[in-house]
Design an enzyme around this catalytic site. Structure first.
Site, PDB file in Angstrom:
ATOM      1  N   TYR A  95       0.994  -0.884   0.042  1.00 34.21           N
ATOM      2  CA  TYR A  95       0.025   0.217   0.074  1.00 34.21           C
ATOM      3  C   TYR A  95       0.739   1.238  -0.066  1.00 34.21           C
ATOM      4  O   TYR A  95       0.430   2.145  -0.584  1.00 34.21           O
ATOM      5  CB  TYR A  95      -1.125  -0.055   1.304  1.00 34.21           C
ATOM      6  N   GLU A 137      -8.943  -6.815   3.992  1.00 35.24           N
ATOM      7  CA  GLU A 137      -8.165  -7.829   3.426  1.00 35.24           C
ATOM      8  C   GLU A 137      -7.675  -8.951   4.573  1.00 35.24           C
ATOM      9  O   GLU A 137      -7.526 -10.137   4.325  1.00 35.24           O
ATOM     10  CB  GLU A 137      -7.133  -7.416   2.556  1.00 35.24           C
ATOM     11  N   TYR A 190     -14.192 -17.459  -8.008  1.00 35.35           N
ATOM     12  CA  TYR A 190     -13.119 -17.824  -8.986  1.00 35.35           C
ATOM     13  C   TYR A 190     -11.821 -18.243  -8.207  1.00 35.35           C
ATOM     14  O   TYR A 190     -11.648 -17.941  -7.122  1.00 35.35           O
ATOM     15  CB  TYR A 190     -12.869 -16.508  -9.766  1.00 35.35           C
ATOM     16  N   TYR A 208     -10.213 -17.176 -13.113  1.00 35.19           N
ATOM     17  CA  TYR A 208     -11.244 -17.844 -13.740  1.00 35.19           C
ATOM     18  C   TYR A 208     -11.989 -18.368 -12.789  1.00 35.19           C
ATOM     19  O   TYR A 208     -11.710 -18.869 -11.841  1.00 35.19           O
ATOM     20  CB  TYR A 208     -10.411 -19.154 -14.596  1.00 35.19           C
ATOM     21  N   PRO A 399     -11.577  -5.787 -14.549  1.00 35.39           N
ATOM     22  CA  PRO A 399     -11.913  -4.742 -14.039  1.00 35.39           C
ATOM     23  C   PRO A 399     -13.618  -4.258 -14.070  1.00 35.39           C
ATOM     24  O   PRO A 399     -13.879  -4.131 -15.293  1.00 35.39           O
ATOM     25  CB  PRO A 399     -11.128  -3.887 -14.037  1.00 35.39           C
TER      26      PRO A 399
HETATM   27  C1  HEM Z   1      -7.630  -4.494  -8.975  1.00 35.66           C
HETATM   28  C2  HEM Z   1      -8.276  -0.282  -6.360  1.00 35.66           C
HETATM   29  C3  HEM Z   1      -4.374  -0.806  -3.817  1.00 35.66           C
HETATM   30  C4  HEM Z   1      -3.088  -4.327  -7.170  1.00 35.66           C
HETATM   31  C5  HEM Z   1      -8.067  -3.316  -8.240  1.00 35.66           C
HETATM   32  C6  HEM Z   1      -9.442  -2.702  -8.749  1.00 35.66           C
HETATM   33  C7  HEM Z   1      -9.643  -1.563  -8.197  1.00 35.66           C
HETATM   34  C8  HEM Z   1      -8.503  -1.272  -7.138  1.00 35.66           C
HETATM   35  C9  HEM Z   1     -10.953  -0.619  -8.194  1.00 35.66           C
HETATM   36  C10 HEM Z   1     -10.407  -3.398 -10.063  1.00 35.66           C
HETATM   37  C11 HEM Z   1     -11.183  -4.534  -9.200  1.00 35.66           C
HETATM   38  C12 HEM Z   1     -12.125  -5.239 -10.191  1.00 35.66           C
HETATM   39  O1  HEM Z   1     -11.365  -6.248 -10.835  1.00 35.66           O
HETATM   40  O2  HEM Z   1     -13.155  -4.825 -10.301  1.00 35.66           O
HETATM   41  C13 HEM Z   1      -7.473  -0.088  -5.483  1.00 35.66           C
HETATM   42  C14 HEM Z   1      -7.428   0.998  -4.546  1.00 35.66           C
HETATM   43  C15 HEM Z   1      -6.258   0.789  -3.656  1.00 35.66           C
HETATM   44  C16 HEM Z   1      -5.620  -0.465  -4.363  1.00 35.66           C
HETATM   45  C17 HEM Z   1      -8.470   2.090  -4.491  1.00 35.66           C
HETATM   46  C18 HEM Z   1      -5.713   1.675  -2.699  1.00 35.66           C
HETATM   47  C19 HEM Z   1      -6.587   2.058  -1.699  1.00 35.66           C
HETATM   48  C20 HEM Z   1      -3.687  -2.050  -4.652  1.00 35.66           C
HETATM   49  C21 HEM Z   1      -2.342  -2.169  -4.070  1.00 35.66           C
HETATM   50  C22 HEM Z   1      -1.804  -3.160  -5.023  1.00 35.66           C
HETATM   51  C23 HEM Z   1      -2.951  -3.390  -5.857  1.00 35.66           C
HETATM   52  C24 HEM Z   1      -1.420  -1.586  -3.062  1.00 35.66           C
HETATM   53  C25 HEM Z   1      -0.546  -4.024  -5.186  1.00 35.66           C
HETATM   54  C26 HEM Z   1       0.435  -3.183  -5.384  1.00 35.66           C
HETATM   55  C27 HEM Z   1      -4.118  -4.426  -7.821  1.00 35.66           C
HETATM   56  C28 HEM Z   1      -4.117  -5.657  -8.812  1.00 35.66           C
HETATM   57  C29 HEM Z   1      -5.509  -5.537  -9.354  1.00 35.66           C
HETATM   58  C30 HEM Z   1      -6.180  -4.572  -8.621  1.00 35.66           C
HETATM   59  C31 HEM Z   1      -2.998  -6.411  -9.135  1.00 35.66           C
HETATM   60  C32 HEM Z   1      -5.903  -6.552 -10.532  1.00 35.66           C
HETATM   61  C33 HEM Z   1      -5.572  -5.937 -11.591  1.00 35.66           C
HETATM   62  C34 HEM Z   1      -5.969  -6.157 -12.970  1.00 35.66           C
HETATM   63  O3  HEM Z   1      -6.523  -7.654 -12.946  1.00 35.66           O
HETATM   64  O4  HEM Z   1      -5.633  -5.560 -13.779  1.00 35.66           O
HETATM   65  N1  HEM Z   1      -7.674  -2.274  -7.493  1.00 35.66           N
HETATM   66  N2  HEM Z   1      -6.355  -0.914  -5.234  1.00 35.66           N
HETATM   67  N3  HEM Z   1      -4.195  -2.619  -5.590  1.00 35.66           N
HETATM   68  N4  HEM Z   1      -5.452  -4.068  -7.707  1.00 35.66           N
HETATM   69 FE1  HEM Z   1      -5.760  -2.541  -6.544  1.00 35.66          FE
END
Ligand code: HEM
Length: 406
Positions: A95, A137, A190, A208, A399
């Protein structure tokens, strides 16, 4: 607790973020990956290239900023994202990296308009928002660890079997390499799988849906071969189809996701899928056949034709177990054999007229899954037809997006 002043500043920047949000998150990702290339093992490069991840994150940041003094209203949305984060093994230590890169991007895009006061207010607000995610989480990690057969992070699975389901969909049966138990799951959930593809610098992961009955000694996922093997979307699915064979090892995290069947509900249920969106409904329909065989179930599937459709036989075999089961196929371009299929309902697309002719009970639970244009047509069609919002449940591939926007 944030001060009144911080809340005021954060809220007053929402209009700017709404205009610049996607620009900010695009710069944010570029800078973050430059400084922390190891994160490229975690993020889905296809979603990055399509800009969908940027849009998803930007939307969440606006929503958080608007509700910074009542973050509890965001909890349902946070939970959905937290499922995805937990299934990708995102940890508290990630984070601050995201926070630092996001603040840097705000400064870079807003330039002189980003005063120290604004940046400090956002730093504080980000900390509060991040804590909400981290706490949600933490509970999910605990649940995954405590569940019978559960585990945290990635675990090795052997591809026990590979079964062709249609011209474009193949199932993979996965058994844990350590021979131990595996966690059960809720129908609709999934898993994330991760693999190292020959010639690729970074690991790739994909989510998946589980496509079989919960409570087995293996997991089954069913993957559609995307048409373009050289696009980021196509690379992983084609690799799975062409290169991954029985006996190979794939890593996976424990089941996750909140697009699930309400197991206490006994109302009629409509499972409406387009293409490979059929997969979560296979675990739902098997669960219903086992646990609620009297329940009224409508399984409605749209595909180009029967040759690309998976699970025709499996669904036909379920008819004996379900007392009130209606199966309807809608094909865009049916073959001769499709026209003879007793479940063939319509040539073309599913639309409001189809609903008005075939749906008797607007009080049922409607679950929808498929590509974005399909989701948009069906979900907006159901609303138009008069089904209440809280009776419509849907899941995106990738997403989440706003369905009202084009
Ligand atoms: C996915 C928001 C922090 C890694 C997502 C999604 C949102 C989001 C809206 C899409 C969810 C969906 O599949 O509908 C946020 C917010 C954060 C945060 C608001 C902070 C407050 C983090 C952190 C990491 C991270 C710290 C790791 C470095 C990811 C990854 C995905 C994801 C890898 C899936 C992306 C993909 O499949 O392309 N997050 N996130 N996120 N987030 Fe976060």
């Amino acid at each position: 607790m944030l001060s009144e002043q911080t809340i005021k500043i954060v809220k007053s920047t929402v209009p700017v973020l709404e205009v610049k949000g996607t620009e900010i998150t695009t710069v944010f990702y570029k800078n973050m990956f430059k400084k922390h290339p190891e994160l490229l093992h975690i993020f889905n490069h296809a979603n990055q290239q399509q800009g969908r991840q940027q849009a998803a994150l930007a939307n969440t940041v606006y929503a958080a900023a608007k509700n910074i003094d009542q973050l509890h209203v965001l909890i349902p949305a946070v939970k959905q994202i937290a499922h995805k984060h937990r299934s990708l093994a995102i940890k508290p230590e990630h984070y601050p990296i995201v926070g630092e890169s996001l603040l840097g991007a705000i400064k870079e895009v807003l330039g002189d308009a980003a005063t120290d006061e604004i940046i400090n207010a956002w730093a504080e607000a980000y900390g509060v928002i991040a804590d909400v995610f981290i706490n949600v989480e933490k509970e999910m990690y605990q649940e995954a660890a405590e569940q019978k057969g559960g585990w945290i992070d990635y675990r090795d699975f052997i591809v026990a079997d590979k079964v062709k389901e249609s011209d474009v969909i193949t199932s993979f049966y996965l058994k844990p390499a350590d021979g131990g138990e595996i966690a059960s799951f809720l129908p609709g959930q999934y898993i994330t799988i991760r693999l190292k593809m020959a010639g690729e610098k970074f690991m790739v992961n994909r989510q998946y849906s589980l496509s079989h009955m919960p409570g087995n000694e293996h997991y089954r996922i069913s993957v559609k071969r995307e048409a373009e093997p050289d696009t980021p979307e196509g690379r992983v699915s084609n690799y799975l189809h062409d290169k991954v064979q029985a006996g190979d090892i794939i890593e996976a995290t424990a089941p996750a996701g909140d697009f699930i069947l309400d197991q206490n509900d006994h109302n009629p249920v409509y499972l409406i899928s387009g293409g490979v969106g059929i997969t979560p409904f296979m675990s739902m329909i098997h669960w219903i056949a086992n646990e609620q065989p009297e329940r009224e179930v409508h399984f409605i599937h749209a595909a180009r034709n029967g040759n690309v459709q998976a699970f025709k036989e499996e669904l036909a075999n379920l008819k004996g177990d379900l007392k009130n089961f209606k199966l309807s196929y809608i094909y865009e371009d049916p073959t001769e054999a499709d026209l003879q299929n007793s479940h063939f309902s319509k040539q073309g697309y599913i639309d409001k007229q189809w609903f008005s002719e075939n749906v008797k009970d607007k009080q049922g639970q409607f679950h929808v899954c498929g590509p974005v244009p399909f989701l948009r047509a069906v979900v907006l069609g159901l609303r138009d037809f008069g089904v209440e919002q809280d009776h419509i449940h849907y899941e995106f591939f990738g997403p989440a997006l706003n369905l009202e926007e084009n």
